[in-house]
Design a protein around this motif. Structure first.
Motif, PDB file in Angstrom:
ATOM      1  N   ARG A  82      97.635  12.382  59.884  1.00 16.27           N
ATOM      2  CA  ARG A  82      97.228  13.132  58.704  1.00 16.27           C
ATOM      3  C   ARG A  82      97.015  14.590  59.077  1.00 16.27           C
ATOM      4  NH1 ARG A  82      91.149  10.608  57.653  1.00 16.27           N
ATOM      5  NH2 ARG A  82      90.140  11.515  59.516  1.00 16.27           N
ATOM      6  N   GLN A  83      97.173  15.445  58.080  1.00 17.69           N
ATOM      7  CA  GLN A  83      96.962  16.877  58.288  1.00 17.69           C
ATOM      8  C   GLN A  83      96.206  17.435  57.102  1.00 17.69           C
ATOM      9  OE1 GLN A  83     100.499  19.165  59.129  1.00 17.69           O
ATOM     10  NE2 GLN A  83      99.286  20.779  60.068  1.00 17.69           N
ATOM     11  N   ALA A  84      94.999  17.901  57.369  1.00 15.32           N
ATOM     12  CA  ALA A  84      94.182  18.529  56.347  1.00 15.32           C
ATOM     13  C   ALA A  84      94.494  20.025  56.298  1.00 15.32           C
ATOM     14  CB  ALA A  84      92.707  18.299  56.647  1.00 15.32           C
ATOM     15  N   GLN A 119      95.147  20.968  62.403  1.00 13.54           N
ATOM     16  CA  GLN A 119      96.312  20.390  63.053  1.00 13.54           C
ATOM     17  C   GLN A 119      96.495  18.929  62.613  1.00 13.54           C
ATOM     18  OE1 GLN A 119      95.663  20.985  67.294  1.00 13.54           O
ATOM     19  NE2 GLN A 119      96.954  22.804  67.251  1.00 13.54           N
ATOM     20  N   ARG A 120      97.723  18.476  62.730  1.00  6.96           N
ATOM     21  CA  ARG A 120      98.004  17.077  62.435  1.00  6.96           C
ATOM     22  C   ARG A 120      97.287  16.210  63.467  1.00  6.96           C
ATOM     23  NH1 ARG A 120     104.076  15.278  60.982  1.00  6.96           N
ATOM     24  NH2 ARG A 120     103.708  17.078  59.617  1.00  6.96           N
ATOM     25  N   GLU A 121      96.624  15.153  62.997  1.00  9.67           N
ATOM     26  CA  GLU A 121      95.915  14.269  63.899  1.00  9.67           C
ATOM     27  C   GLU A 121      96.387  12.826  63.735  1.00  9.67           C
ATOM     28  OE1 GLU A 121      91.770  13.439  63.370  1.00  9.67           O
ATOM     29  OE2 GLU A 121      91.893  13.429  61.175  1.00  9.67           O
ATOM     30  N   LEU A 122      96.314  12.102  64.843  1.00 11.02           N
ATOM     31  CA  LEU A 122      96.686  10.692  64.839  1.00 11.02           C
ATOM     32  C   LEU A 122      95.551   9.882  64.228  1.00 11.02           C
ATOM     33  CD1 LEU A 122      98.580   8.402  65.741  1.00 11.02           C
ATOM     34  CD2 LEU A 122      97.435   8.465  67.964  1.00 11.02           C
ATOM     35  N   VAL A 123      95.868   9.044  63.263  1.00 15.29           N
ATOM     36  CA  VAL A 123      94.861   8.238  62.586  1.00 15.29           C
ATOM     37  C   VAL A 123      94.819   6.819  63.139  1.00 15.29           C
ATOM     38  CG1 VAL A 123      94.142   7.271  60.367  1.00 15.29           C
ATOM     39  CG2 VAL A 123      95.080   9.595  60.475  1.00 15.29           C
ATOM     40  N   ALA A 124      95.993   6.182  63.216  1.00 15.49           N
ATOM     41  CA  ALA A 124      96.048   4.785  63.655  1.00 15.49           C
ATOM     42  C   ALA A 124      97.438   4.481  64.171  1.00 15.49           C
ATOM     43  CB  ALA A 124      95.696   3.853  62.511  1.00 15.49           C
ATOM     44  N   THR A 125      97.504   3.515  65.085  1.00 16.53           N
ATOM     45  CA  THR A 125      98.783   3.065  65.612  1.00 16.53           C
ATOM     46  C   THR A 125      98.852   1.549  65.581  1.00 16.53           C
ATOM     47  OG1 THR A 125      98.103   2.817  67.926  1.00 16.53           O
ATOM     48  CG2 THR A 125      98.776   5.022  67.221  1.00 16.53           C
ATOM     49  N   ILE A 126     100.079   1.030  65.570  1.00 13.60           N
ATOM     50  CA  ILE A 126     100.273  -0.415  65.655  1.00 13.60           C
ATOM     51  C   ILE A 126     101.553  -0.671  66.433  1.00 13.60           C
ATOM     52  CG2 ILE A 126     101.425  -0.537  63.395  1.00 13.60           C
ATOM     53  CD1 ILE A 126     100.016  -3.332  63.114  1.00 13.60           C
ATOM     54  N   SER A 127     101.460  -1.545  67.414  1.00 15.23           N
ATOM     55  CA  SER A 127     102.617  -1.869  68.240  1.00 15.23           C
ATOM     56  C   SER A 127     103.456  -2.944  67.565  1.00 15.23           C
ATOM     57  CB  SER A 127     102.144  -2.357  69.610  1.00 15.23           C
ATOM     58  OG  SER A 127     101.530  -3.630  69.476  1.00 15.23           O
ATOM     59  N   THR A 128     104.599  -3.235  68.170  1.00 13.02           N
ATOM     60  CA  THR A 128     105.447  -4.291  67.619  1.00 13.02           C
ATOM     61  C   THR A 128     104.723  -5.632  67.621  1.00 13.02           C
ATOM     62  OG1 THR A 128     106.430  -4.535  69.805  1.00 13.02           O
ATOM     63  CG2 THR A 128     107.619  -3.185  68.224  1.00 13.02           C
ATOM     64  N   GLY A 129     103.844  -5.824  68.568  1.00  8.54           N
ATOM     65  CA  GLY A 129     103.097  -7.082  68.652  1.00  8.54           C
ATOM     66  C   GLY A 129     101.842  -7.111  67.828  1.00  8.54           C
ATOM     67  N   GLY A 130     101.527  -5.995  67.177  1.00 10.12           N
ATOM     68  CA  GLY A 130     100.364  -5.961  66.297  1.00 10.12           C
ATOM     69  C   GLY A 130      99.104  -5.386  66.896  1.00 10.12           C
ATOM     70  N   THR A 131      99.178  -4.864  68.113  1.00  9.74           N
ATOM     71  CA  THR A 131      98.002  -4.222  68.706  1.00  9.74           C
ATOM     72  C   THR A 131      97.733  -2.896  67.985  1.00  9.74           C
ATOM     73  OG1 THR A 131      98.453  -5.210  70.852  1.00  9.74           O
ATOM     74  CG2 THR A 131      96.997  -3.299  70.810  1.00  9.74           C
ATOM     75  N   THR A 132      96.482  -2.685  67.634  1.00 10.35           N
ATOM     76  CA  THR A 132      96.136  -1.503  66.842  1.00 10.35           C
ATOM     77  C   THR A 132      95.148  -0.599  67.571  1.00 10.35           C
ATOM     78  OG1 THR A 132      94.335  -2.688  65.743  1.00 10.35           O
ATOM     79  CG2 THR A 132      96.488  -2.729  64.675  1.00 10.35           C
ATOM     80  N   THR A 133      95.210   0.694  67.241  1.00 13.55           N
ATOM     81  CA  THR A 133      94.215   1.658  67.703  1.00 13.55           C
ATOM     82  C   THR A 133      93.870   2.550  66.523  1.00 13.55           C
ATOM     83  OG1 THR A 133      95.793   3.374  68.387  1.00 13.55           O
ATOM     84  CG2 THR A 133      95.249   1.685  70.014  1.00 13.55           C
ATOM     85  N   TYR A 134      92.657   3.113  66.577  1.00 11.78           N
ATOM     86  CA  TYR A 134      92.188   3.976  65.498  1.00 11.78           C
ATOM     87  C   TYR A 134      91.447   5.172  66.072  1.00 11.78           C
ATOM     88  CZ  TYR A 134      92.959  -0.157  62.614  1.00 11.78           C
ATOM     89  OH  TYR A 134      93.519  -1.243  61.985  1.00 11.78           O
ATOM     90  N   THR A 135      91.551   6.301  65.388  1.00 13.08           N
ATOM     91  CA  THR A 135      90.701   7.411  65.743  1.00 13.08           C
ATOM     92  C   THR A 135      89.271   7.065  65.319  1.00 13.08           C
ATOM     93  OG1 THR A 135      90.507   9.825  65.625  1.00 13.08           O
ATOM     94  CG2 THR A 135      90.954   8.681  63.566  1.00 13.08           C
ATOM     95  N   ASP A 136      88.298   7.596  66.030  1.00 10.07           N
ATOM     96  CA  ASP A 136      86.911   7.175  65.816  1.00 10.07           C
ATOM     97  C   ASP A 136      86.443   7.359  64.373  1.00 10.07           C
ATOM     98  OD1 ASP A 136      85.602   8.202  69.090  1.00 10.07           O
ATOM     99  OD2 ASP A 136      86.640   6.392  68.432  1.00 10.07           O
ATOM    100  N   SER A 137      86.891   8.414  63.730  1.00 13.00           N
ATOM    101  CA  SER A 137      86.371   8.735  62.398  1.00 13.00           C
ATOM    102  C   SER A 137      86.771   7.724  61.319  1.00 13.00           C
ATOM    103  CB  SER A 137      86.804  10.140  61.985  1.00 13.00           C
ATOM    104  OG  SER A 137      88.215  10.216  61.889  1.00 13.00           O
ATOM    105  N   VAL A 138      87.755   6.879  61.608  1.00 16.27           N
ATOM    106  CA  VAL A 138      88.199   5.912  60.587  1.00 16.27           C
ATOM    107  C   VAL A 138      87.925   4.470  60.983  1.00 16.27           C
ATOM    108  CG1 VAL A 138      90.009   7.529  59.888  1.00 16.27           C
ATOM    109  CG2 VAL A 138      90.594   5.593  61.373  1.00 16.27           C
ATOM    110  N   LYS A 139      87.412   4.251  62.174  1.00 11.78           N
ATOM    111  CA  LYS A 139      87.141   2.883  62.627  1.00 11.78           C
ATOM    112  C   LYS A 139      86.171   2.189  61.682  1.00 11.78           C
ATOM    113  CE  LYS A 139      88.001   3.485  67.578  1.00 11.78           C
ATOM    114  NZ  LYS A 139      87.405   3.568  68.938  1.00 11.78           N
TER     115      LYS A 139
END
Length: 120
Positions: free
Chosen positions: A38-40, A44-64
């Motif tokens: 996202r970019q406000a 700067q554009r920031e990474l919010v969340a990711t998901i791998s092909t197997g479904g593993t996820t990560t999140y930036t702290d502000s949206v957890k």
């Protein structure tokens, strides 16, 4: 040609929910890792969340605890469920995917962006 098409943005009140979708289409063999950025305004554009092909996820702290990223591999689509939205979540949201094309070369692709506005 491969493209990512986003949908689901809009205007929502604080505490509300939105669900973003991002579908990959075209001459693709496999969609690898996917993500939402996202970019406000003025930031700067920031990474919010990711998901791998197997479904593993990560999140930036502000949206957890508030956002959930998911994917449907059969539809080559990823989603971002956003709950308990705050003013500071206002931004243009971009989907990202690393895609293995029919030429068996992998490239990074971006969606066109969708506006999410949290306002009372």
């Amino acid at each position: 040609q491969v493209q990512l098409v986003e949908s689901g943005g809009g205007l929502v009140q604080p505490g509300g929910s939105l669900r973003l979708s991002c579908a990959a289409s075209g001459s693709l063999f496999r969609v690898n890792d996917m993500a939402w950025y996202r970019q406000a305004p003025g930031k700067q554009r920031e990474l919010v969340a990711t998901i791998s092909t197997g479904g593993t996820t990560t999140y930036t702290d502000s949206v957890k605890g508030r956002f959930t990223i998911s994917r449907d591999n059969a539809k080559n689509t990823q989603y971002l469920q956003m709950n308990s939205l705050k003013f500071e979540d206002t931004a243009v949201y971009y989907c990202f995917a690393n895609i293995l094309t029919m030429t068996f070369r992998a490239f990074d692709y971006w969606g066109q962006g969708t506006q999410v506005t949290v306002s009372s």
